[in-house]
Design a protein around this motif. Sequence first.
Motif, PDB file in Angstrom:
ATOM      1  N   GLU A  87       0.445  -1.125   0.086  1.00  0.00           N
ATOM      2  CA  GLU A  87       0.137  -0.156  -0.150  1.00  0.00           C
ATOM      3  C   GLU A  87       0.883   0.901  -0.070  1.00  0.00           C
ATOM      4  OE1 GLU A  87      -3.077   0.299   3.132  1.00  0.00           O
ATOM      5  OE2 GLU A  87      -4.298  -1.234   2.035  1.00  0.00           O
ATOM      6  N   LEU A  88       0.433   2.449  -0.544  1.00  0.00           N
ATOM      7  CA  LEU A  88       1.543   3.236  -0.538  1.00  0.00           C
ATOM      8  C   LEU A  88       0.412   4.498  -0.311  1.00  0.00           C
ATOM      9  CD1 LEU A  88       3.759   4.995  -1.994  1.00  0.00           C
ATOM     10  CD2 LEU A  88       3.395   4.804  -3.977  1.00  0.00           C
ATOM     11  N   GLY A  89       0.640   5.575   0.520  1.00  0.00           N
ATOM     12  CA  GLY A  89      -0.029   6.378   0.731  1.00  0.00           C
ATOM     13  C   GLY A  89      -0.107   8.417   0.208  1.00  0.00           C
ATOM     14  N   PHE A  90      -1.360   8.595  -0.055  1.00  0.00           N
ATOM     15  CA  PHE A  90      -0.527  10.151  -0.876  1.00  0.00           C
ATOM     16  C   PHE A  90      -1.908  10.944  -0.345  1.00  0.00           C
ATOM     17  CE2 PHE A  90      -0.406   7.174  -3.942  1.00  0.00           C
ATOM     18  CZ  PHE A  90       0.492   6.751  -5.093  1.00  0.00           C
ATOM     19  N   ASP A  91      -0.959  12.792  -0.096  1.00  0.00           N
ATOM     20  CA  ASP A  91      -1.417  13.255   0.397  1.00  0.00           C
ATOM     21  C   ASP A  91      -1.827  14.612  -0.450  1.00  0.00           C
ATOM     22  OD1 ASP A  91      -1.417  12.773   3.053  1.00  0.00           O
ATOM     23  OD2 ASP A  91       0.912  12.648   2.943  1.00  0.00           O
ATOM     24  N   CYS A  92      -2.957  14.641  -0.420  1.00  0.00           N
ATOM     25  CA  CYS A  92      -3.822  15.891  -1.522  1.00  0.00           C
ATOM     26  C   CYS A  92      -3.046  17.366  -1.056  1.00  0.00           C
ATOM     27  CB  CYS A  92      -5.414  15.465  -1.124  1.00  0.00           C
ATOM     28  SG  CYS A  92      -5.682  16.828  -2.249  1.00  0.00           S
TER      29      CYS A  92
ATOM     30  N   CYS B 190      -6.099  12.623  -6.790  1.00  0.00           N
ATOM     31  CA  CYS B 190      -6.856  12.594  -5.894  1.00  0.00           C
ATOM     32  C   CYS B 190      -8.729  12.317  -5.790  1.00  0.00           C
ATOM     33  CB  CYS B 190      -6.997  14.205  -4.860  1.00  0.00           C
ATOM     34  SG  CYS B 190      -8.169  13.969  -2.791  1.00  0.00           S
ATOM     35  N   PRO B 191      -8.800  11.592  -5.526  1.00  0.00           N
ATOM     36  CA  PRO B 191     -10.239  10.618  -5.683  1.00  0.00           C
ATOM     37  C   PRO B 191     -11.738  11.929  -5.207  1.00  0.00           C
ATOM     38  CG  PRO B 191      -9.563   9.709  -3.933  1.00  0.00           C
ATOM     39  CD  PRO B 191      -8.634  10.134  -4.312  1.00  0.00           C
ATOM     40  N   ARG B 192     -11.552  12.460  -3.917  1.00  0.00           N
ATOM     41  CA  ARG B 192     -12.040  12.931  -3.735  1.00  0.00           C
ATOM     42  C   ARG B 192     -12.105  15.001  -4.695  1.00  0.00           C
ATOM     43  NH1 ARG B 192     -10.761  13.690   2.901  1.00  0.00           N
ATOM     44  NH2 ARG B 192     -11.661  11.454   3.411  1.00  0.00           N
ATOM     45  N   CYS B 193     -10.825  15.450  -4.607  1.00  0.00           N
ATOM     46  CA  CYS B 193     -11.124  16.625  -4.903  1.00  0.00           C
ATOM     47  C   CYS B 193     -10.329  16.300  -6.681  1.00  0.00           C
ATOM     48  CB  CYS B 193     -10.480  18.227  -4.598  1.00  0.00           C
ATOM     49  SG  CYS B 193      -8.969  17.370  -4.794  1.00  0.00           S
TER      50      CYS B 193
END
Length: 127
Positions: free
Chosen positions: A29-34, A56-59
Amino acid sequence: MADRSLRGTGLGSKSFEDEGGVEFAARQELGFDCPRGHHFTKTFAVEAELPTEWECPRCGAESLRSDGVRGEAKETKPVRTHWDMLLERRSIAELEELLSERLTLLRAGELRPMEIHKPQTTRRRSA
């Protein structure tokens, strides 16, 4: 008779295959920060080349990896203008010579401006 035995099973949408004995590929798993404060993770295969950015899946903003790994800056080419392409084919001296020839022809009346060169179309009426 075979029609009745398959009725209502939703053919094509369900699999009757069992997952027993199936070995899945190793994952990470790899984390991403928007930039807008959203955090999300994506799952990748261990042998996959990991991206440095993800949408980003949200914005929809470009999110960077949480572990701080950044991608290499891509080399950008300067924009080629029409003038640059013209100078690849001809020198300034050649261009000045062509301009003087065309101006001489235009002033002598042997050459007309481009808007006069448009072909005139005549329409014939059918009887």
